[in-house]
Enzyme design. Structure first.
Site, PDB file in Angstrom:
ATOM      1  N   PRO A 260       0.795  -1.064   0.108  1.00  0.00           N
ATOM      2  CA  PRO A 260       0.102   0.111  -0.119  1.00  0.00           C
ATOM      3  C   PRO A 260       0.680   1.121  -0.046  1.00  0.00           C
ATOM      4  O   PRO A 260       1.522   1.390   0.995  1.00  0.00           O
ATOM      5  CB  PRO A 260      -0.723  -0.181   1.386  1.00  0.00           C
ATOM      6  CG  PRO A 260      -0.541  -1.364   1.994  1.00  0.00           C
ATOM      7  CD  PRO A 260       0.680  -1.913   1.007  1.00  0.00           C
ATOM      8  N   GLU A 261       0.504   2.094  -0.934  1.00  0.00           N
ATOM      9  CA  GLU A 261       1.472   3.318  -1.163  1.00  0.00           C
ATOM     10  C   GLU A 261      -0.090   4.341  -0.882  1.00  0.00           C
ATOM     11  O   GLU A 261      -0.969   3.931  -0.602  1.00  0.00           O
ATOM     12  CB  GLU A 261       2.148   3.615  -2.356  1.00  0.00           C
ATOM     13  CG  GLU A 261       3.292   2.563  -2.524  1.00  0.00           C
ATOM     14  CD  GLU A 261       3.894   2.823  -3.791  1.00  0.00           C
ATOM     15  OE1 GLU A 261       4.193   3.888  -4.146  1.00  0.00           O
ATOM     16  OE2 GLU A 261       4.523   1.982  -4.311  1.00  0.00           O
TER      17      GLU A 261
ATOM     18  N   ARG B 230      16.564  -0.034  -3.867  1.00  0.00           N
ATOM     19  CA  ARG B 230      15.100  -0.425  -4.405  1.00  0.00           C
ATOM     20  C   ARG B 230      15.300  -0.787  -5.872  1.00  0.00           C
ATOM     21  O   ARG B 230      16.066  -0.119  -6.736  1.00  0.00           O
ATOM     22  CB  ARG B 230      14.130   0.586  -4.378  1.00  0.00           C
ATOM     23  CG  ARG B 230      13.808   1.032  -2.829  1.00  0.00           C
ATOM     24  CD  ARG B 230      13.134  -0.076  -2.209  1.00  0.00           C
ATOM     25  NE  ARG B 230      12.679   0.028  -0.858  1.00  0.00           N
ATOM     26  CZ  ARG B 230      13.636  -0.351   0.193  1.00  0.00           C
ATOM     27  NH1 ARG B 230      14.521  -0.957  -0.133  1.00  0.00           N
ATOM     28  NH2 ARG B 230      13.213   0.002   1.490  1.00  0.00           N
TER      29      ARG B 230
ATOM     30  N   LYS C 179       0.748   7.520   3.692  1.00  0.00           N
ATOM     31  CA  LYS C 179       0.299   6.038   3.616  1.00  0.00           C
ATOM     32  C   LYS C 179      -0.353   5.651   5.094  1.00  0.00           C
ATOM     33  O   LYS C 179      -0.622   4.505   5.311  1.00  0.00           O
ATOM     34  CB  LYS C 179       1.549   5.185   3.331  1.00  0.00           C
ATOM     35  CG  LYS C 179       2.387   5.628   2.159  1.00  0.00           C
ATOM     36  CD  LYS C 179       3.655   4.553   2.125  1.00  0.00           C
ATOM     37  CE  LYS C 179       4.546   5.046   1.040  1.00  0.00           C
ATOM     38  NZ  LYS C 179       5.787   4.367   1.265  1.00  0.00           N
TER      39      LYS C 179
END
Length: 279
Positions: free
Chosen positions: A2-3, A267, A65
């Site tokens: 979830p962003e 990332r 978030k």
DNA sequence: AGGATAGCCTGCGGGC
DNA sequence: TGCCCGCAGGCTATCC
């Protein structure tokens, strides 16, 4: 994972189930995902009352978030979903694995917080003001309201890669790995570019791209890659609109060049070496 | 002090 | 078939 768009979709689907509803009980299966804070800024004992037992829900808010469930007493439960967190409303189905906290509602429904990886958690505060002061004050402006002017100030003189800055929640709250890559692609900026080398007009383009990407993802119901579902258990459709995320080695939709994938800011990062110029 | 890095945690998919 | 390993990544703590 979830962003901002996924959390906003949870907020929107959660609100109709919760507003005006009273919490009649709370069941905690893993107390270590919860943290309670008092008005003096001290970490205190977990109680049902602090998790809103007996209180009526008056609002569901979001910053970045993080979600805040606000009771009419003013007390607040803040939920951060980490990577695998879910907040789902259901009609009293048996608890699933990794369901850490369950709220029983006087509507007959139950709200449950599930998080297999436990990167998320639940924080309670006596008021929204205290949540904002003690927790949300660490965050930058909500990314849906991000401006080029703010980016120009926040990134001024920074030598780190622009992607690292976008992922930094103190710069702007709500951007994660997916939408960072999507926004950089739209803005035509190489994710490895050092912040201090990006001209102001490009920062404005980047802020616009961030808002557009996030807003469109909200409209599509968020991105479901593996775990994400909204409060009704429904998957999102925004993953169909990803132009670079998860597409390393494939052709750029704009110029057909081969999309490059490498690690940037620790990332997995995907970008188009032709469309995204290194400044 | 800014920035880079390690570690947390579980599920899943690939390789053997 | 089954096991092991690597990877996914939001965030904090720690180090440089």
């Amino acid at each position: 994972m979830p962003e901002l768009p996924e959390v906003e979709c949870v907020r929107r689907t959660l609100a109709p189930h919760l507003l005006g509803v009273r919490v009649v009980g709370v069941r905690v299966r893993r107390a270590d995902v919860c943290e309670c804070w008092n008005a003096l800024g001290r970490c205190v004992r977990l109680t049902g009352r602090r998790l809103l037992a007996g209180q009526r829900i008056a609002g569901v808010e979001r910053h970045g978030k993080q979600l805040a469930i606000v009771a009419d007493s003013g007390a607040v439960v803040c939920v951060h979903m980490g990577m695998t967190g879910q907040l789902c409303v259901h009609g009293g189905a048996p608890a699933r694995a990794h369901e850490h906290v369950t709220w029983l509602l006087d509507s007959g429904a139950t709200l449950s917080f599930r998080d297999p990886r436990r990167f998320g958690g639940v924080w309670t505060f006596p008021s929204m003001a205290l949540l904002r002061a003690r927790r949300w004050s660490e965050l930058g402006p909500d990314a849906l309201t991000l401006t080029g002017d703010h980016l120009a100030v926040a990134l001024q003189g920074s030598t780190r890669a622009v992607k690292a800055a976008l992922l930094d929640q103190s710069v702007a709250a709500g951007i994660g790995n997916i939408y960072a890559d999507e926004a950089l692609f739209r803005a035509g900026i190489d994710p490895r570019t050092r912040c201090s080398r990006i001209p102001v007009d490009a920062l404005h383009a980047l802020a616009n791209a961030v808002r557009d990407v996030l807003g469109e993802a909200v409209a599509r119901g968020g991105s479901t890659l593996r775990d994400y579902v909204d409060a009704n258990g429904e998957q999102g459709g925004a993953q169909a609109a990803h132009l670079v995320y998860g597409r390393g080695g494939e052709a750029c939709v704009r110029c057909s060049a081969r999309l490059r994938q490498a690690t940037v800011a620790q990332r997995t990062t995907v970008w188009c070496p032709a469309c995204q110029g290194r400044l």
